[in-house]
Motif scaffolding. Structure first.
Motif, short mmCIF file in Angstrom:
data_model
loop_
_atom_site.label_atom_id
_atom_site.label_comp_id
_atom_site.label_asym_id
_atom_site.label_seq_id
_atom_site.Cartn_x
_atom_site.Cartn_y
_atom_site.Cartn_z
N THR A 60 0.83 -1.21 0.00
CA THR A 60 0.00 0.00 0.00
C THR A 60 0.86 1.25 0.00
OG1 THR A 60 -0.24 -0.06 2.40
CG2 THR A 60 -2.01 -1.05 1.10
N GLY A 61 1.99 1.20 0.69
CA GLY A 61 2.92 2.33 0.65
C GLY A 61 3.57 2.49 -0.71
N LEU A 62 3.89 1.36 -1.33
CA LEU A 62 4.51 1.38 -2.65
C LEU A 62 3.55 1.91 -3.70
CD1 LEU A 62 7.22 0.43 -3.92
CD2 LEU A 62 6.06 -1.70 -4.49
N LEU A 63 2.28 1.57 -3.57
CA LEU A 63 1.26 2.03 -4.51
C LEU A 63 0.68 3.39 -4.11
CD1 LEU A 63 -0.59 -1.34 -5.08
CD2 LEU A 63 1.02 -0.22 -6.62
N ASN A 64 1.19 3.97 -3.03
CA ASN A 64 0.76 5.28 -2.53
C ASN A 64 -0.73 5.31 -2.19
OD1 ASN A 64 1.31 7.83 -1.65
ND2 ASN A 64 1.05 8.79 -3.65
N ILE A 65 -1.21 4.22 -1.61
CA ILE A 65 -2.60 4.16 -1.13
C ILE A 65 -2.58 4.63 0.32
CG2 ILE A 65 -4.56 2.65 -0.66
CD1 ILE A 65 -3.46 0.80 -2.86
N GLN A 66 -3.25 5.72 0.59
CA GLN A 66 -3.22 6.31 1.91
C GLN A 66 -4.63 6.40 2.48
OE1 GLN A 66 -1.39 10.09 1.35
NE2 GLN A 66 0.61 9.23 0.87
#
Length: 99
Positions: A60-66
């Motif tokens: 999720t951090g790699l895909l920038n899902i916040q």
């Protein structure tokens, strides 16, 4: 204050620890049942779920899902990571080729 936190590490409340274990158990059980068709046992499912949560959190951090995921969002992210982990474990053990 900051130095004391660096030395002692992050403070984890008992409720937080219990929630992480519960999320790990649910995610590990679901992932091992879906991908492997059988579980790893209670402790194994918790470990798979917790490692899966770390993998899911990294993705999720790699895909920038916040955002704020709350309980079920955490279970879904841990489940996706645990599915990836179980598939990799099957691939490395050769179990995937036996079926």
């Amino acid at each position: 204050m900051i130095l004391a936190q660096l030395v002692s590490g992050p403070v984890l409340a008992p409720g937080d620890l219990l929630a992480w274990l519960f999320v790990g158990l649910i995610a590990g059980f679901l992932a091992s049942t879906v991908v492997r068709r059988r579980g790893y046992g209670c402790l194994g499912n918790i470990i798979v779920g917790l490692v899966g949560a770390a993998i899911g959190g990294y993705l999720t951090g790699l895909l920038n899902i916040q955002g704020i995921y709350h309980f079920w969002g955490s279970v879904i992210i841990a489940f996706i990571g645990a599915c990836i982990l179980v598939a990799l474990l099957q691939l490395l053990s050769g179990e995937i080729w036996k079926s």
